[in-house]
Write a protein that holds these residues in place. Structure first.
Motif, PDB file in Angstrom:
ATOM      1  N   THR A  55       0.830  -1.215   0.000  1.00  9.74           N
ATOM      2  CA  THR A  55       0.000   0.000   0.000  1.00  9.74           C
ATOM      3  C   THR A  55       0.863   1.263   0.000  1.00  9.74           C
ATOM      4  N   THR A  56       1.873   1.263   0.862  1.00  7.68           N
ATOM      5  CA  THR A  56       2.731   2.439   1.024  1.00  7.68           C
ATOM      6  C   THR A  56       3.405   2.783  -0.312  1.00  7.68           C
ATOM      7  N   TRP A  57       3.847   1.758  -0.996  1.00  8.23           N
ATOM      8  CA  TRP A  57       4.517   1.933  -2.290  1.00  8.23           C
ATOM      9  C   TRP A  57       3.538   2.499  -3.331  1.00  8.23           C
ATOM     10  N   GLU A 239      12.044   8.442 -13.438  1.00  5.74           N
ATOM     11  CA  GLU A 239      12.210   9.333 -12.280  1.00  5.74           C
ATOM     12  C   GLU A 239      11.184   9.022 -11.191  1.00  5.74           C
ATOM     13  N   ILE A 240       9.938   8.787 -11.635  1.00  4.73           N
ATOM     14  CA  ILE A 240       8.876   8.481 -10.652  1.00  4.73           C
ATOM     15  C   ILE A 240       9.207   7.168  -9.939  1.00  4.73           C
ATOM     16  N   LEU A 241       9.619   6.182 -10.718  1.00  6.93           N
ATOM     17  CA  LEU A 241       9.923   4.880 -10.123  1.00  6.93           C
ATOM     18  C   LEU A 241      11.111   4.983  -9.157  1.00  6.93           C
ATOM     19  N   ARG A 242      12.080   5.784  -9.528  1.00 12.75           N
ATOM     20  CA  ARG A 242      13.248   5.938  -8.656  1.00 12.75           C
ATOM     21  C   ARG A 242      12.833   6.635  -7.352  1.00 12.75           C
ATOM     22  N   MET A 243      12.031   7.674  -7.515  1.00  9.51           N
ATOM     23  CA  MET A 243      11.600   8.437  -6.342  1.00  9.51           C
ATOM     24  C   MET A 243      10.812   7.557  -5.355  1.00  9.51           C
ATOM     25  N   CYS A 244      10.009   6.642  -5.917  1.00  7.33           N
ATOM     26  CA  CYS A 244       9.137   5.804  -5.080  1.00  7.33           C
ATOM     27  C   CYS A 244       9.770   4.451  -4.736  1.00  7.33           C
ATOM     28  N   SER A 245      11.038   4.276  -5.080  1.00 11.87           N
ATOM     29  CA  SER A 245      11.660   2.977  -4.826  1.00 11.87           C
ATOM     30  C   SER A 245      11.808   2.739  -3.321  1.00 11.87           C
ATOM     31  N   PHE A 246      11.885   1.482  -2.965  1.00 12.39           N
ATOM     32  CA  PHE A 246      12.058   1.101  -1.555  1.00 12.39           C
ATOM     33  C   PHE A 246      13.292   1.798  -0.992  1.00 12.39           C
ATOM     34  N   GLU A 247      14.374   1.737  -1.757  1.00  7.99           N
ATOM     35  CA  GLU A 247      15.636   2.306  -1.295  1.00  7.99           C
ATOM     36  C   GLU A 247      15.492   3.797  -0.998  1.00  7.99           C
ATOM     37  N   LEU A 249      12.633   5.699  -0.585  1.00  3.90           N
ATOM     38  CA  LEU A 249      11.638   6.044   0.448  1.00  3.90           C
ATOM     39  C   LEU A 249      12.101   5.631   1.847  1.00  3.90           C
ATOM     40  N   SER A 250      12.647   4.426   1.950  1.00  2.00           N
ATOM     41  CA  SER A 250      12.972   3.925   3.294  1.00  2.00           C
ATOM     42  C   SER A 250      14.133   4.694   3.924  1.00  2.00           C
ATOM     43  N   ASN A 251      14.921   5.401   3.088  1.00  6.39           N
ATOM     44  CA  ASN A 251      16.054   6.144   3.640  1.00  6.39           C
ATOM     45  C   ASN A 251      15.774   7.619   3.890  1.00  6.39           C
ATOM     46  N   LEU A 252      14.570   8.061   3.547  1.00  5.75           N
ATOM     47  CA  LEU A 252      14.247   9.466   3.797  1.00  5.75           C
ATOM     48  C   LEU A 252      14.148   9.708   5.299  1.00  5.75           C
ATOM     49  N   GLU A 253      14.546  10.883   5.716  1.00  2.00           N
ATOM     50  CA  GLU A 253      14.502  11.230   7.145  1.00  2.00           C
ATOM     51  C   GLU A 253      13.098  11.007   7.731  1.00  2.00           C
ATOM     52  N   VAL A 254      12.067  11.448   6.961  1.00  8.60           N
ATOM     53  CA  VAL A 254      10.696  11.328   7.466  1.00  8.60           C
ATOM     54  C   VAL A 254      10.319   9.871   7.716  1.00  8.60           C
ATOM     55  N   ASN A 255      10.895   8.965   6.941  1.00  7.27           N
ATOM     56  CA  ASN A 255      10.527   7.556   7.095  1.00  7.27           C
ATOM     57  C   ASN A 255      11.473   6.762   7.993  1.00  7.27           C
ATOM     58  N   THR A 256      12.592   7.344   8.355  1.00  5.97           N
ATOM     59  CA  THR A 256      13.468   6.637   9.296  1.00  5.97           C
ATOM     60  C   THR A 256      13.187   7.086  10.727  1.00  5.97           C
ATOM     61  N   ASN A 257      12.858   8.377  10.890  1.00  2.86           N
ATOM     62  CA  ASN A 257      12.668   8.878  12.258  1.00  2.86           C
ATOM     63  C   ASN A 257      11.279   9.419  12.553  1.00  2.86           C
ATOM     64  N   GLY A 258      10.443   9.542  11.494  1.00  3.72           N
ATOM     65  CA  GLY A 258       9.141  10.179  11.710  1.00  3.72           C
ATOM     66  C   GLY A 258       8.063   9.226  12.201  1.00  3.72           C
ATOM     67  N   LYS A 259       6.953   9.833  12.623  1.00  3.94           N
ATOM     68  CA  LYS A 259       5.759   9.070  13.012  1.00  3.94           C
ATOM     69  C   LYS A 259       4.594   9.573  12.194  1.00  3.94           C
ATOM     70  N   ALA A 269       7.911   1.438  10.237  1.00  2.06           N
ATOM     71  CA  ALA A 269       7.189   0.159  10.306  1.00  2.06           C
ATOM     72  C   ALA A 269       6.660  -0.268   8.933  1.00  2.06           C
ATOM     73  N   PHE A 270       6.558   0.681   7.995  1.00  2.00           N
ATOM     74  CA  PHE A 270       6.006   0.353   6.677  1.00  2.00           C
ATOM     75  C   PHE A 270       7.075  -0.074   5.676  1.00  2.00           C
ATOM     76  N   PHE A 271       8.335  -0.081   6.128  1.00  2.00           N
ATOM     77  CA  PHE A 271       9.420  -0.482   5.232  1.00  2.00           C
ATOM     78  C   PHE A 271      10.218  -1.584   5.923  1.00  2.00           C
ATOM     79  N   ARG A 272      10.188  -2.777   5.355  1.00  2.00           N
ATOM     80  CA  ARG A 272      10.946  -3.871   5.982  1.00  2.00           C
ATOM     81  C   ARG A 272      11.967  -4.370   4.972  1.00  2.00           C
ATOM     82  N   LYS A 273      11.536  -5.276   4.051  1.00  2.01           N
ATOM     83  CA  LYS A 273      12.470  -5.789   3.041  1.00  2.01           C
ATOM     84  C   LYS A 273      12.084  -5.360   1.630  1.00  2.01           C
TER      85      LYS A 273
END
Ligand code: A3P
Length: 309
Positions: A55-57, A239-247, A249-259, A269-273
């Motif tokens: 869903t997140t992707w 570009e869109i695919l790169r921007m939305c890639s797991f790599e 998104l999961s490394n953005l500050e908002v997704n590593t430290n945000g709630k 919690a929405f990014f695992r493997k």
């Protein structure tokens, strides 16, 4: 709620059967509120998914795709880079209508992008009656199950109580899982996508993984915002695919430290493997054979096949 059939909990409390699907009481309350109050508009786009299917992707892809004129992909301050996708495309029943909230749609621009995990039969009537487009996403049931099991254990860490995988697996095979039975959910939307191809687009996580460009173009065409030749030539799809890639998104500050803005849930919690086939690291041969059997029984004759590679 006390009159609804209940089973031992999938999340932190018991899970109940409401209108043929399973959910915790807080979710059911949100469902009832949204069924009673939500007024769909013809221009709405609603992303419907089985939980833990990516869903997140797809929220990210959908948001960037639909808003690409307003927010060009190359912009440094693109909303996707500073907000979690669930804050950009909120769930109806577990965000907008949760806990008796009366959502204010004034800040939504057209087309409104919304999401839900609701089975087709339980969608608010106005969604079914309007020209609202539904983008559906599911994932092979083995990876869906493993992703869900990790997710609930993550939620449970605070309670220091890990769910035994065998117990959750038996429930899943019986159809008892959040918004399950899994097969009813998938089959209903599959049928709708065949009967009403302009209303429901049926997507699979594995297909997006394997053929991302093709699936993104399908999505754009379905939403009547296809890529122009110039966009294709300028590499906008990549570009869109790169921007939305797991790599990414999961490394953005908002997704590593945000709630999430309204919940205690951590965005990470929405990014695992984010892979196909992680189930192989957890399933015994017996589990695999048992689920194969259940899936074969439930999906036979439908023409629908999952990929488990
Ligand atoms: P895993 O637990 O198998 O890693 P949902 O968004 O429906 O909750 O699903 C979460 C699953 O999607 C998780 O799967 C998560 O890692 C994966 N996921 C999240 N973002 C992704 C992305 N950009 N690309 C691929 N998979 C992604």
């Amino acid at each position: 709620l006390l009159t609804l059939p209940k089973e031992r909990g999938w999340f932190v409390s018991h899970i109940y059967n409401y209108q043929g699907f399973w959910a915790i009481p807080r979710v059911i309350q949100g469902v009832i509120a949204c069924q009673q109050q939500f007024q769909a508009q013809d221009s709405d786009i609603i992303l419907v998914t089985t939980p833990k299917s990516g869903t997140t992707w797809l929220k990210s892809l959908l948001f960037v795709l639909v808003n690409r004129m307003k927010y060009p992909v190359i912009e440094q301050n693109h909303p996707l880079l500073v907000k979690n996708p669930h804050d950009l495309i909120p769930f109806l029943e577990i965000r907008l209508y949760v806990d008796g909230l009366v959502p204010n749609f004034a800040s939504f621009t057209s087309p409104r992008l919304l999401s839900t995990h609701l089975p087709f039969a339980s969608l608010p009537k106005s969604v079914q009656d309007s020209k609202t487009k539904l983008v559906y996403l599911c994932r092979n049931p083995k990876d869906t199950f493993i992703s869900m099991w990790h997710f609930i254990n993550n939620l449970r860490l605070h309670h220091k109580d890990i769910h035994p995988i065998e117990e959750k697996f038996e429930s899943f095979c019986k159809g008892v899982s959040p918004y399950g039975p899994f097969w009813n959910h998938v089959l209903d939307y599959w049928k709708q996508s065949i009967e009403k191809p302009n209303k429901v687009l049926f997507l699979m996580y594995e297909e997006i993984k394997v053929q991302p460009k093709l699936q993104l173009k399908r999505l754009a065409e379905f939403l009547e915002c296809p890529f122009s030749i110039e966009e294709e030539n300028c590499g906008v799809i990549d570009e869109i695919l790169r921007m939305c890639s797991f790599e990414n998104l999961s490394n953005l500050e908002v997704n590593t430290n945000g709630k999430l803005s309204t919940e205690e849930l951590e965005n990470k919690a929405f990014f695992r493997k984010g892979e196909i086939g992680d189930w192989k690291n957890y399933f015994t041969t017996e589990m695999s054979e048992k689920l194969n059997y259940v899936i074969e029984q439930k999906f036979q004759g439908s023409g629908l096949r999952f990929s488990y590679i």
